[in-house]
Write an enzyme that holds these catalytic residues in place. Sequence first.
Site, PDB file in Angstrom:
ATOM      1  CG  ASP A 167      -3.714   8.979 -12.477  1.00  0.00           C
ATOM      2  OD1 ASP A 167      -4.108   8.481 -11.398  1.00  0.00           O
ATOM      3  OD2 ASP A 167      -4.479   9.474 -13.323  1.00  0.00           O
TER       4      ASP A 167
ATOM      5  NE  ARG B 196      15.177  -7.862  -4.651  1.00  0.00           N
ATOM      6  CZ  ARG B 196      15.115  -9.168  -4.447  1.00  0.00           C
ATOM      7  NH1 ARG B 196      15.923  -9.738  -3.556  1.00  0.00           N
ATOM      8  NH2 ARG B 196      14.249  -9.913  -5.119  1.00  0.00           N
TER       9      ARG B 196
ATOM     10  CD  GLU C  70      -4.555   4.012  -1.953  1.00  0.00           C
ATOM     11  OE1 GLU C  70      -4.892   4.343  -0.803  1.00  0.00           O
ATOM     12  OE2 GLU C  70      -5.317   4.100  -2.938  1.00  0.00           O
TER      13      GLU C  70
ATOM     14  CG  ASN D   8      -4.267  11.200  -5.655  1.00  0.00           C
ATOM     15  OD1 ASN D   8      -3.422  11.382  -6.515  1.00  0.00           O
ATOM     16  ND2 ASN D   8      -4.895  10.037  -5.505  1.00  0.00           N
TER      17      ASN D   8
ATOM     18  CG  ASP E  96      -1.867   1.194   1.242  1.00  0.00           C
ATOM     19  OD1 ASP E  96      -2.881   1.116   0.535  1.00  0.00           O
ATOM     20  OD2 ASP E  96      -1.583   2.182   1.941  1.00  0.00           O
TER      21      ASP E  96
ATOM     22  CG  HIS F 228      -6.951  12.867  -8.678  1.00  0.00           C
ATOM     23  ND1 HIS F 228      -7.070  11.721  -7.927  1.00  0.00           N
ATOM     24  CD2 HIS F 228      -7.755  13.791  -8.075  1.00  0.00           C
ATOM     25  CE1 HIS F 228      -7.907  11.927  -6.929  1.00  0.00           C
ATOM     26  NE2 HIS F 228      -8.345  13.172  -6.997  1.00  0.00           N
TER      27      HIS F 228
END
Length: 316
Positions: free
Chosen positions: A203, A250, A230, A194, A186, A199
Amino acid sequence: MLPVDAALADLLKEPERKPRLLVVDDQPTNIQVLYRVFADDCQVFMATSGAQALQTARQESPDVILLDVMMPEMDGYEVCRQLKQDSATRDIPVLFVTAHHEAQEETRGLDAGAVDFITKPINPAVVRARVRTHLTLKRQTDLLKRLVFIDALTHVFNRRYFDERLSDEWGRAQRTGKPLSLILVDVDFFKQYNDELGHQRGDEALRQVAHALTETALRPGDVVCRYGGEEFACLLPDTDLDGARQVAQRMKLAVRELAIAHPASSVAEVLTISAGLAVRAPTSREDAAALLALADAQLYRAKAEGRARVCHAVLD
């Protein structure tokens, strides 16, 4: 980041390899005849029994199978039926190679899932043309399926693909007794990102995160999907806790190293991720839904403990 058209073209381009052909016949001389026909153009795998054919098909994922009908222990019809019942092999075109010319035998083969019949003794030019036709059809089908399974924004696989792949890999782990790892990711404080930057910037950030996550999944069998919003999911077949923790770390580092400024974050000046990792132990009697629920619980724990971290647990 690549432009959309270039990114899709790169994702959808065909692998630079010869087509993979599996020839199945209990008579080695018949296999050698077909091997000579295709050796220059294809990577040819061979099996002399039904059981060996099923195992090779699962391991090597051939593009086309040439299957003898009359074999001891397990005939070609039964081999074809089992291939079509397995999600890992059901989409491989099967061409029966047989000395039988009767209409009822051909009907029986088509009912079992075959796409074509080739009669013995074979004509090299004819069999080469028919295999070429089915290779072309399979490439086109694979391309269309890949488009259906691609997330339009991030160009990684989508939730639909993840659901199917999780089911397949869970079944394979049960059969082989090997571990299966799942990482749920997440993006931290993404709503605030945002709200602060818009937005369009959001994106673009998601596309960069998706690319970074994909770059850390090093093996061909590993897969990164957009799970929703997300959130991303990474499936790691045949991977134990230590190996999966290395991948998750990683991922965490790769996203931080993107250095995407996040002025609204309370954990870092740049965009970060939290990750929940769950591993199916070989002895687990749970189901795929339990693995997903455990990974989600670990992701919730990572966010509750301060975000920008990885939490893990083993499903046993």
